[in-house]
Design a protein around this motif. Structure first.
Motif, mmCIF file in Angstrom:
data_model
loop_
_atom_site.group_PDB
_atom_site.id
_atom_site.type_symbol
_atom_site.label_atom_id
_atom_site.label_comp_id
_atom_site.label_asym_id
_atom_site.label_seq_id
_atom_site.Cartn_x
_atom_site.Cartn_y
_atom_site.Cartn_z
ATOM 1 N N ALA A 24 9.387 8.282 3.812
ATOM 2 C CA ALA A 24 7.998 7.821 3.255
ATOM 3 C C ALA A 24 8.279 8.379 1.852
ATOM 4 O O ALA A 24 7.883 7.393 0.906
ATOM 5 N N GLU A 25 8.438 9.432 1.633
ATOM 6 C CA GLU A 25 8.591 10.058 0.070
ATOM 7 C C GLU A 25 9.527 9.503 -0.714
ATOM 8 O O GLU A 25 9.295 8.979 -1.953
ATOM 9 N N ASP A 26 10.531 8.708 -0.080
ATOM 10 C CA ASP A 26 11.865 8.182 -0.726
ATOM 11 C C ASP A 26 11.185 6.717 -1.519
ATOM 12 O O ASP A 26 11.334 6.583 -2.556
ATOM 13 N N ILE A 27 10.285 6.081 -0.674
ATOM 14 C CA ILE A 27 10.018 4.780 -1.016
ATOM 15 C C ILE A 27 9.015 4.823 -1.944
ATOM 16 O O ILE A 27 8.650 4.263 -3.014
ATOM 17 N N LEU A 28 7.891 6.112 -1.745
ATOM 18 C CA LEU A 28 6.729 6.326 -2.722
ATOM 19 C C LEU A 28 7.596 6.714 -4.181
ATOM 20 O O LEU A 28 6.816 6.270 -5.116
ATOM 21 N N SER A 29 8.579 7.161 -4.122
ATOM 22 C CA SER A 29 9.240 7.262 -5.527
ATOM 23 C C SER A 29 9.500 6.105 -6.319
ATOM 24 O O SER A 29 9.408 6.116 -7.674
#
Length: 210
Positions: free
Chosen positions: A30-35
């Motif tokens: 999720a953190e990847d796509i939030l970036s």
């Protein structure tokens, strides 16, 4: 089933007037796509990114027979539906809810919004298409009411054939979405700056408020 493991960023949903649901790709977080939101015109949005159990929304290719990807696909679609309901309850209407996804997350984005065609805020699918060995037209109904949808992909792409992207475009357009498809020659399985710029223009209206 997928646990409701949500990572949030941006404005607090209690004060935001718009929300962006972001769906990561296979093996990602999720953190990847939030970036990705750092490059989108969404500074005043509540950002919501669910984390898939075991880092994948469904086990096999999106082109596999649907039954091979069950029950995980249905769980993933139900999770998004649950998130949308939560956003609605927080006071943000569906026409102010946006979606963005990459790869497996892009396929899931398109599958969800097309199964639930209505006036959404907009959607950006970076390398994706509708899910299934063949497209089951019976799954898709409703009226997008000119919801802006951007689909970007590479020709070739190792996971997403351009033919499926084009077939998906036809289904989505038939449900009255304002859909734009951009095919980039030999881009590879990634997101290019040109795609982001185009998505900002089409889905987020070129808003310079970042």
């Amino acid at each position: 089933m997928h646990k409701k493991n949500i990572v949030t960023a941006g404005k607090d949903i209690s004060t935001a007037s718009k929300a962006l649901i972001m769906l990561h790709g296979r093996g990602a977080t999720a953190e990847d796509i939030l970036s990705l939101a750092n490059h989108l015109h969404v500074s005043d949005y509540a950002l919501i990114a669910p984390q898939a159990t075991n880092y994948t929304w469904y086990p096999y290719s999106f082109l596999a027979p649907v039954q091979q990807n069950e029950p995980w696909l249905s769980y993933a679609l139900a999770l998004i539906e649950d998130i949308v309901a939560d956003v609605n309850k927080a006071g943000i209407p569906s026409d102010k809810i946006y979606f963005a996804g990459f790869s497996q997350g892009a396929c899931l984005t398109l599958e969800f919004v097309t199964r639930n065609a209505q006036r959404w805020g907009g959607a950006a699918a970076f390398t994706g298409g509708l899910i299934g060995e063949s497209i089951n037209h019976a799954n898709y109904k409703g009226d997008f009411k000119n919801t802006p949808i951007f689909i970007g992909t590479s020709d070739p792409d190792p996971h997403v054939p351009v033919a499926r992207v084009n077939a998906s475009e036809a289904v989505i357009k038939n449900l009255k979405a304002d859909v734009t498809v951009k095919v980039y020659k030999n881009l590879g399985h990634t997101i290019a700056k040109e795609e982001i710029d185009l998505a900002n223009k089409i889905v987020w209206g070129g808003d310079v408020n970042r």
